[in-house]
Design an enzyme around this catalytic site. Structure first.
Site, short mmCIF file in Angstrom:
data_model
loop_
_atom_site.label_atom_id
_atom_site.label_comp_id
_atom_site.label_asym_id
_atom_site.label_seq_id
_atom_site.Cartn_x
_atom_site.Cartn_y
_atom_site.Cartn_z
N GLU A 25 0.85 -1.20 0.00
CA GLU A 25 0.00 0.00 0.00
C GLU A 25 0.88 1.25 0.00
OE1 GLU A 25 -2.87 -0.20 3.18
OE2 GLU A 25 -4.23 -1.36 1.93
N GLU B 133 -6.30 -7.76 -0.53
CA GLU B 133 -6.77 -7.85 0.87
C GLU B 133 -8.26 -7.61 0.88
OE1 GLU B 133 -4.60 -5.47 3.69
OE2 GLU B 133 -2.71 -5.86 2.65
C1 GLA Z 1 -3.89 -2.62 5.14
C2 GLA Z 1 -2.53 -3.27 5.21
C3 GLA Z 1 -2.53 -4.56 5.99
C4 GLA Z 1 -3.33 -4.40 7.26
C5 GLA Z 1 -4.74 -3.97 6.91
C6 GLA Z 1 -5.64 -3.79 8.11
O1 GLA Z 1 -4.59 -3.11 4.10
O2 GLA Z 1 -2.00 -3.50 3.94
O3 GLA Z 1 -1.22 -4.89 6.29
O4 GLA Z 1 -2.73 -3.46 8.06
O5 GLA Z 1 -4.69 -2.73 6.29
O6 GLA Z 1 -5.71 -4.93 8.86
#
Ligand code: GLA
Length: 584
Positions: free
Chosen positions: A153, A229
Site C-alpha cells: 500500500e 486484501e
Molecule cells: C492494510 C494493510 C494490511 C493491514 C490492513 C488492516 O490493508 O496492507 O497490512 O494493516 O490494512 O488490517
C-alpha cells in the site's frame, strides 16, 4: 505463472487465485499444517504471507531464521496450496513498525520507504535474504510461489516512484520470475502513488467490490483483477472494542468479488496471535496526530478460522461460497488440535525486582545530557529505565516528561508517584523538590505501523523538565525482551521467595505440572501489564485494560509434566495465581 489480459495463466491455463492470508509468524510452527489444512478445507487454493523484516534481522546484518519462511512455503506446497509472498520491506500488518527494523527507523527517520541510498541498501540486503527462500520455490521450479508483492500500500504513504522501481529491479535481479504485484486502496491518489511499471496493480478493500475494481480498471486497463486484501474482519486495540463483522454480510462481498471474475486474498483467513511482543499500533485521528492505539496480542481478526484454529460461522459461510468456485470437492475440515485436558493453577515460587532483572540482563547503562530513545539503546521490544537527579537544593516545582512514548512508572526517592502515559504532553510526574532521585520505567506498547508517523521512536523523546528547565544528566538502560530467552538468563537472576514480593513489579517464575498437554489459555487475575513466557516461548503482552482477558497458549508450547511460566510485570503483580485452562 504470468498475468494474462484478464486472468493469471499457469502453463498457459487460466487460474483464479482463491487465497487466504495466514502469517506464519503468528502461528506456532507445530500448528502450520493444521491451519493450512483448514484453508484448503475452506475452499482456498493459495495462502498469502507477509515476511517481517524486523523479526528476521534483529540487528544490522544479523539474520535470524529466515529459513522459517522456506519451511512455511514447503508446508504450503505439501498442503496443496499456492503461495503469495509479501516481503515488504514495509508490511503494515498491525506489526511493530510495519515490519521495519527499529535500528533503521531510529537512524533514518522519514528517509525510510524512499530512494534514500542507505535505506535502499538495507532493503536490498533484506530482499536478498528473502530471495534465498523464495526463488527456488517458485511455481515454475515445482514450488508453490505464484506471486511476490512489492512494498505494501505504498500509495497510502509516499510517492517516490524511483524507490518502487528500484525494488522491482532488485527482485528481478535476484531471480524472482513470477508476476510482481502492488496492492493499494482503490483511490486515485493511492493507485497512482503505489503502482509501478513491471508490477501488476491490485486493490484492497472490505466492501464495494464493483466500484473498487472499476477504479482499478481506470488505472490499469488490462490484467487479472485481484483483491489482495479482502478485509473480512478487523483488528482490535487495547482499550477498544473487539472487532466483529457479520459472517453472512462478509460472505456476500466474497460472492461479489468472485462473481466479477476476480482473484482474491481473504485478509485474514486465520489471524493467529502477536507472539513475542511484536504487536504494532496506530495513531488516532484522520490527521494521525491522535492518541496511540496499541494492538492487542490476539490477532484473531474475527477471521473465518479463529485464533484457536477452529472453524467459525464465517468459515462455513465462506466455504459455501468458495465450494462453487473450487475445481473439485472440498477436503473434509481437519479436526481441531487437542486441548489441554484439565485446568491448572500455578503459583509463582520465585521473583526478582525489576531493578535486579535489569542488573542481570539489561544492556549497558548510558549517560548523557539528554534521554536516549529505545532505538538509541538498541531495544526493539522491552523496557527502558531512565534515572536522573533533580538538582538541589531547590523548592518544589512541577516535574514533566516531554514526548513520552508510551507508558512510564515514575518513582521519586524510591517511592512510586505516578503512572504516566501520552494522553498529556508533557506528562506530569508531580511537584518535586530538589535534590531528588527519579526513576522512570518506560515500556513501548508497539511501534506505529501505519500512516505518516510510521517509525516514530519510543521512550522519552522530548526531555525531562523541572519547571521550564531541562534536566541535563540522564542515565538510561534497556532490557530487551529477548534477553530473557538467552541461554543462562534465568541462572543470572538472583531469585527470592515469591511470598515476599507484595505485588511489586518484577520477574516472577512459576512451575506447573501438566497432564494432557494441548491448546490452552492463560489468565493472570489482577496482574496489570507485562509479558509472559511459557517454556521460554513469549506469548506476548497481557494488560488488565482489556478487552483481551486471556492469552492463547499453543498446545505445542506445553509439555507433559513440568512447565515453566515466567511473567515480567511492569506495573503491579496481582494475586499470586496464573491460571491455565483448556482452550474452548
Ligand atoms: C492494510 C494493510 C494490511 C493491514 C490492513 C488492516 O490493508 O496492507 O497490512 O494493516 O490494512 O488490517
Amino acid at each position: 505463472m504470468r498475468g494474462g489480459d484478464d486472468a493469471f495463466l499457469l502453463g498457459g491455463r487460466p487460474v483464479r487465485l482463491l487465497s487466504g492470508a495466514l502469517h506464519y509468524f503468528r502461528v506456532h510452527e507445530g500448528l502450520w499444517r493444521h491451519r493450512l489444512g483448514m484453508l484448503r478445507a475452506m475452499g482456498l487454493n493459495c495462502v498469502e504471507t507477509y515476511v517481517p523484516w524486523n523479526r528476521h534481522e534483529p540487528s544490522p546484518g544479523r539474520a535470524r531464521d529466515v529459513g522459517e519462511l522456506g519451511r512455511f512455503l514447503d508446508a504450503a506446497r505439501e498442503a496443496g496450496l499456492y503461495a503469495i509472498v509479501r516481503p515488504g520491506p514495509y508490511i503494515c500488518a498491525e506489526w511493530d513498525n510495519g515490519g521495519l527494523p527499529a535500528w533503521l527507523t531510529g537512524r533514518l527517520g522519514a528517509r525510510v520507504r524512499t530512494r534514500d541510498e542507505e535505506f535502499v541498501r538495507a532493503a536490498e540486503r533484506w530482499l536478498a535474504l528473502v530471495a534465498e527462500q523464495v526463488v527456488g520455490r517458485q511455481v515454475d521450479r515445482g514450488g508453490p510461489v505464484v506471486l511476490v508483492q512489492v512494498e505494501n500500500e505504498y500509495g497510502s504513504y509516499g510517492s517516490d516512484r524511483v524507490y518502487l522501481r528500484r525494488l522491482v529491479e532488485r527482485l528481478r535481479a535476484l531471480g524472482v520470475t513470477v508476476p510482481l504485484i502492488t496492492s493499494d486502496g482503490p483511490e486515485e491518489h493511492m493507485l497512482s502513488g503505489g503502482t509501478v511499471p513491471g508490477a501488476l496493480a491490485t486493490v484492497n478493500f472490505g466492501s464495494g467490490a464493483r466500484e473498487a475494481f472499476a477504479a482499478l480498471r481506470r488505472h490499469q486497463e488490462r490484467g487479472p483483477l485481484m483483491c489482495t486484501e479482502f478485509w473480512c474482519g478487523w483488528f482490535t486495540h487495547w482499550g477498544g472494542e473487539e472487532a466483529a463483522r457479520d459472517a453472512r454480510e462478509a460472505a456476500g462481498v466474497l460472492e461479489e468479488i468472485l462473481g466479477l471474475g476476480a482473484s482474491v486474498n481473504i485478509y485474514m483467513a486465520h489471524g493467529g496471535s502477536n507472539f513475542g511482543g511484536w504487536a504494532g499500533a496506530n495513531r488516532a485521528g484522520d490527521d494521525f496526530r491522535g492518541a496511540l492505539r496499541p494492538m492487542v496480542t490476539s490477532y484473531d481478526y474475527d477471521a473465518p478460522i479463529d485464533e484457536f484454529g477452529r472453524p467459525t460461522e464465517k468459515f462455513r459461510a465462506f466455504r459455501r461460497v468458495l465450494s462453487r468456485y473450487a475445481e473439485g470437492p472440498l477436503p473434509a475440515v481437519p479436526p481441531t488440535p487437542p486441548v489441554l485436558r484439565a485446568p491448572v493453577v500455578a503459583h509463582p515460587a520465585g521473583w526478582a525486582p525489576l531493578g535486579e532483572v535489569m542488573d542481570a540482563l539489561g544492556g549497558p547503562e548510558e549517560r548523557g545530557p539528554v534521554p536516549p530513545s529505545f532505538e538509541d539503546l538498541g531495544v526493539d521490544r522491552g523496557v527502558v529505565r531512565y534515572r536522573f537527579t533533580v538538582p538541589g537544593p531547590r523548592r518544589a516545582y512541577p516535574l514533566w516528561v516531554a514526548g513520552l512514548r508510551d507508558v512510564a512508572v515514575a518513582s521519586v526517592d524510591g517511592v512510586r508517584v505516578a503512572v504516566l502515559d501520552d494522553a498529556r504532553d508533557p506528562a506530569p510526574i508531580g511537584e518535586v523538590a530538589g535534590p531528588a532521585e527519579v526513576e522512570l520505567w518506560v515500556e513501548s506498547l508497539g511501534r506505529v505501523n501505519y500512516g505518516p508517523r510510521l517509525g516514530e521512536p519510543k521512550g522519552v523523546t522530548g526531555g525531562l523538565l523541572h519547571e521550564r528547565q531541562y534536566v541535563h544528566e540522564v542515565a538510561a538502560r534497556g532490557l530487551r525482551l529477548d534477553a530473557l530467552e538467552e541461554p543462562g538468563a534465568m541462572e543470572a537472576v538472583g531469585w527470592r521467595p515469591a511470598g515476599a514480593a507484595g505485588g511489586d513489579p518484577g520477574l516472577y517464575r512459576a512451575s506447573c505440572a501438566v497432564a494432557g498437554a494441548g491448546d490452552a489459555v492463560l489468565e493472570l487475575p489482577g496482574w496489570v501489564r507485562g509479558f509472559v513466557w511459557v517454556n521460554r516461548f513469549c506469548l506476548g503482552r497481557y494488560w488488565g485494560r482489556g478487552p483481551q482477558r486471556a492469552l492463547y497458549v499453543p498446545g505445542p508450547v506445553l509439555r507433559e509434566g513440568d512447565n515453566e511460566l515466567l511473567v515480567l510485570e511492569c506495573e503491579g503483580a496481582g494475586e499470586p495465581v496464573l491460571r491455565l485452562s483448556p482452550a474452548v
